[in-house]
Design a protein around this motif. Structure first.
Motif, PDB file in Angstrom:
ATOM      1  N   GLY A 246       0.254  19.773  50.797  1.00  0.00           N
ATOM      2  CA  GLY A 246      -0.983  19.814  51.506  1.00  0.00           C
ATOM      3  C   GLY A 246      -1.442  18.017  52.104  1.00  0.00           C
ATOM      4  N   ILE A 247      -2.601  17.799  52.682  1.00  0.00           N
ATOM      5  CA  ILE A 247      -3.137  16.834  52.843  1.00  0.00           C
ATOM      6  C   ILE A 247      -4.358  17.098  52.523  1.00  0.00           C
ATOM      7  CG2 ILE A 247      -3.328  15.141  54.223  1.00  0.00           C
ATOM      8  CD1 ILE A 247      -1.216  15.506  56.017  1.00  0.00           C
ATOM      9  N   VAL A 248      -5.129  15.911  51.625  1.00  0.00           N
ATOM     10  CA  VAL A 248      -6.228  16.223  51.936  1.00  0.00           C
ATOM     11  C   VAL A 248      -7.726  15.463  52.553  1.00  0.00           C
ATOM     12  CG1 VAL A 248      -8.743  14.728  49.492  1.00  0.00           C
ATOM     13  CG2 VAL A 248      -5.981  15.397  49.379  1.00  0.00           C
ATOM     14  N   PHE A 249      -7.912  16.565  53.100  1.00  0.00           N
ATOM     15  CA  PHE A 249      -8.969  16.126  54.277  1.00  0.00           C
ATOM     16  C   PHE A 249      -9.816  16.029  54.264  1.00  0.00           C
ATOM     17  CE2 PHE A 249      -9.386  20.472  54.342  1.00  0.00           C
ATOM     18  CZ  PHE A 249     -10.318  20.949  54.715  1.00  0.00           C
ATOM     19  N   ASP A 250     -11.071  15.888  52.577  1.00  0.00           N
ATOM     20  CA  ASP A 250     -12.217  15.905  52.462  1.00  0.00           C
ATOM     21  C   ASP A 250     -12.703  16.172  50.983  1.00  0.00           C
ATOM     22  OD1 ASP A 250     -14.899  15.124  51.878  1.00  0.00           O
ATOM     23  OD2 ASP A 250     -15.284  17.263  53.164  1.00  0.00           O
ATOM     24  N   THR A 251     -13.163  15.021  50.351  1.00  0.00           N
ATOM     25  CA  THR A 251     -13.816  15.304  48.815  1.00  0.00           C
ATOM     26  C   THR A 251     -15.484  15.015  48.745  1.00  0.00           C
ATOM     27  OG1 THR A 251     -13.203  12.873  48.469  1.00  0.00           O
ATOM     28  CG2 THR A 251     -11.348  14.433  47.542  1.00  0.00           C
ATOM     29  N   GLY A 252     -15.591  15.173  47.514  1.00  0.00           N
ATOM     30  CA  GLY A 252     -16.734  14.310  47.846  1.00  0.00           C
ATOM     31  C   GLY A 252     -17.985  15.487  46.726  1.00  0.00           C
ATOM     32  N   TYR A 253     -19.138  15.135  46.639  1.00  0.00           N
ATOM     33  CA  TYR A 253     -19.617  16.126  45.852  1.00  0.00           C
ATOM     34  C   TYR A 253     -21.045  16.422  46.489  1.00  0.00           C
ATOM     35  CZ  TYR A 253     -23.008  16.540  41.128  1.00  0.00           C
ATOM     36  OH  TYR A 253     -24.279  16.848  40.708  1.00  0.00           O
ATOM     37  N   SER A 254     -21.575  17.744  46.001  1.00  0.00           N
ATOM     38  CA  SER A 254     -23.119  17.841  45.678  1.00  0.00           C
ATOM     39  C   SER A 254     -23.597  19.358  44.668  1.00  0.00           C
ATOM     40  CB  SER A 254     -23.106  18.962  47.193  1.00  0.00           C
ATOM     41  OG  SER A 254     -22.466  19.999  46.266  1.00  0.00           O
ATOM     42  N   PRO A 255     -24.456  18.745  43.974  1.00  0.00           N
ATOM     43  CA  PRO A 255     -25.346  19.546  43.195  1.00  0.00           C
ATOM     44  C   PRO A 255     -25.447  21.202  42.845  1.00  0.00           C
ATOM     45  CG  PRO A 255     -27.077  18.291  43.969  1.00  0.00           C
ATOM     46  CD  PRO A 255     -25.734  18.349  45.104  1.00  0.00           C
ATOM     47  N   ALA A 256     -24.220  21.132  44.738  1.00  0.00           N
ATOM     48  CA  ALA A 256     -24.516  23.383  44.365  1.00  0.00           C
ATOM     49  C   ALA A 256     -23.154  23.176  43.699  1.00  0.00           C
ATOM     50  CB  ALA A 256     -24.343  23.942  45.373  1.00  0.00           C
ATOM     51  N   THR A 257     -21.860  22.349  44.233  1.00  0.00           N
ATOM     52  CA  THR A 257     -20.895  23.137  44.110  1.00  0.00           C
ATOM     53  C   THR A 257     -20.191  21.163  42.865  1.00  0.00           C
ATOM     54  OG1 THR A 257     -20.160  20.883  46.323  1.00  0.00           O
ATOM     55  CG2 THR A 257     -20.725  23.721  46.229  1.00  0.00           C
ATOM     56  N   GLY A 258     -20.837  20.270  42.580  1.00  0.00           N
ATOM     57  CA  GLY A 258     -20.773  19.575  42.332  1.00  0.00           C
ATOM     58  C   GLY A 258     -19.348  19.072  42.746  1.00  0.00           C
ATOM     59  N   TYR A 259     -18.519  18.589  42.401  1.00  0.00           N
ATOM     60  CA  TYR A 259     -16.960  17.450  42.687  1.00  0.00           C
ATOM     61  C   TYR A 259     -16.411  18.846  43.510  1.00  0.00           C
ATOM     62  CZ  TYR A 259     -18.469  12.899  40.197  1.00  0.00           C
ATOM     63  OH  TYR A 259     -19.153  11.606  40.552  1.00  0.00           O
ATOM     64  N   TYR A 260     -15.763  18.295  44.593  1.00  0.00           N
ATOM     65  CA  TYR A 260     -15.102  19.393  45.010  1.00  0.00           C
ATOM     66  C   TYR A 260     -13.909  18.642  46.400  1.00  0.00           C
ATOM     67  CZ  TYR A 260     -17.519  17.573  48.863  1.00  0.00           C
ATOM     68  OH  TYR A 260     -18.126  17.115  50.073  1.00  0.00           O
ATOM     69  N   VAL A 261     -12.988  19.267  46.607  1.00  0.00           N
ATOM     70  CA  VAL A 261     -11.435  18.738  46.940  1.00  0.00           C
ATOM     71  C   VAL A 261     -11.632  19.810  48.023  1.00  0.00           C
ATOM     72  CG1 VAL A 261      -8.778  17.663  46.754  1.00  0.00           C
ATOM     73  CG2 VAL A 261     -10.433  17.402  45.252  1.00  0.00           C
ATOM     74  N   LYS A 262     -11.071  19.142  49.327  1.00  0.00           N
ATOM     75  CA  LYS A 262     -10.034  20.096  49.781  1.00  0.00           C
ATOM     76  C   LYS A 262      -8.941  19.551  50.731  1.00  0.00           C
ATOM     77  CE  LYS A 262     -15.353  21.384  51.629  1.00  0.00           C
ATOM     78  NZ  LYS A 262     -16.678  21.587  52.979  1.00  0.00           N
ATOM     79  N   LEU A 263      -8.059  20.099  51.038  1.00  0.00           N
ATOM     80  CA  LEU A 263      -6.487  20.826  51.743  1.00  0.00           C
ATOM     81  C   LEU A 263      -6.826  20.628  52.630  1.00  0.00           C
ATOM     82  CD1 LEU A 263      -4.752  20.614  48.283  1.00  0.00           C
ATOM     83  CD2 LEU A 263      -5.680  18.890  49.119  1.00  0.00           C
ATOM     84  N   SER A 264      -5.811  21.120  53.703  1.00  0.00           N
ATOM     85  CA  SER A 264      -5.019  21.299  54.601  1.00  0.00           C
ATOM     86  C   SER A 264      -3.782  21.495  54.367  1.00  0.00           C
ATOM     87  CB  SER A 264      -5.195  20.694  56.125  1.00  0.00           C
ATOM     88  OG  SER A 264      -5.362  19.330  55.766  1.00  0.00           O
TER      89      SER A 264
END
Length: 329
Positions: A246-264
């Motif tokens: 897949g392709i990484v379409f989003d990455t980021g950080y939030s207090p509830a989820t910590g660091y995250y990576v989203k793939l399509s």
């Protein structure tokens, strides 16, 4: 001049020879005619007082009689030989006919055996084609309709098809259709293989199921909540891998989820990897199945080291556990 004289000499010699032969033949004919005019008397003398019977016959008549008898004997011999040859031919034809019947019976058994084998494999291929999602109408185009037409024609003057010839035609048709279905099956398998290859089907990290998909009691809030993914307990810093190309379409950080990576992924698949300690991929980066995208960590709101993993089709969240190690390439 010498040539002309020589030709005259040859001509006179030939003429002399011809006259000599004619004379000899004429003399021979006269001798035979004279001999034929001679008579032979045959006397029949009875042992009683009856009168003696005399038969006078010429040698010519005797010769004609003997000739006729010889001709009759020759004709009879020819007829006997011809009749014997006909009987021999009839015997050979009878033997040949019996051999033909025996060979025909054997061929019929072999045709029946071949027919059963072809039917068996045709049914197997047809069932496999339908199970793989093929069009059932393709299978129904077999000899079923033609068989109905054949049965309807049986007993009519227009029908001159034997059972064996129909079976051979049916087998040829089924073999052609089986070949076509086999090609379709190969295409379907390739398509399914491509779908399977692009389906999230492996564990994103090594660990155990901490919280399943669906309703569960949150250890943080102590209340029942809905889990849209799967929480996998693991060691701190454990590798997190992409579960499908897949392709990484989003990455980021939030207090509830910590660091995250989203793939399509292809075919509308999306995967989300949360609660990461670190990320080692960038946005728009292409990943293969099994590539490392980050490491297991924890978030400020959840102190347990684990990976939160979600699988989506469009906007619908699915149970990731249904795919883990259930789909094989």
């Amino acid at each position: 001049m010498e040539v002309k004289q020589r030709l005259h000499l040859i001509f006179y010699r030939l003429r002399y020879k011809v006259q000599e032969w004619k004379l000899k033949l004429s003399q021979r004919y006269e001798d035979l005619d004279k001999k034929g005019r001679e008579r032979l008397t045959i006397m029949v003398i009875p042992h009683t007082d009856r009168k003696t019977i005399n038969f006078v016959i010429s040698y010519k008549a005797i010769s004609i009689f003997i000739g006729i008898m010889v001709i009759l004997l020759v004709i009879s011999a020819v007829n006997v030989l011809s009749h014997s040859g006909s009987i021999h031919q009839l015997t050979e034809l009878n033997l040949t006919n019996k051999d033909f019947i025996r060979q025909s019976s054997k061929m019929k058994e072999e045709v029946n055996s071949l027919h059963e084998t072809i039917q068996y494999y045709y049914e197997r291929i047809s069932n496999l084609y339908i199970k793989l999602g093929g069009d059932p109408s393709r299978v129904s185009k077999g000899m079923g309709g033609q068989a109905g037409q054949f049965l309807a024609l049986q007993g009519t003057p227009q029908s001159d098809i034997t059972d064996e010839s129909f079976r051979i035609k049916e087998d040829i048709h089924n073999l052609k259709l089986s070949s076509e279905l086999s090609e379709e099956i190969i295409k379907l398998i390739k398509k399914r293989k491509s779908i399977i290859r692009n389906t999230p089907s492996i564990w994103p990290t090594k660990g155990y199921v901490l919280f399943p998909f669906g309703n569960y009691i949150s250890p943080v809030t102590g209340k029942e909540e809905i889990n849209r993914g799967l929480d996998i307990g693991s060691f701190p810093g454990a590798e997190v891998i992409a579960t499908a190309p897949g392709i990484v379409f989003d990455t980021g950080y939030s207090p509830a989820t910590g660091y995250y990576v989203k793939l399509s992924h292809r075919f509308g698949w999306k995967t989300i990897y949360s609660n990461l300690d670190r990320i080692r991929v960038k946005k728009n980066e292409k990943l293969s199945k099994g590539d490392i995208l980050g490491y297991v960590g924890k978030s400020p709101e959840n102190p347990i080291y684990h990976l939160h993993y979600e699988v989506h089709v469009g906007t619908q969240a699915l149970n990731p556990f249904s795919f883990l190690n259930q789909i094989q390439e």
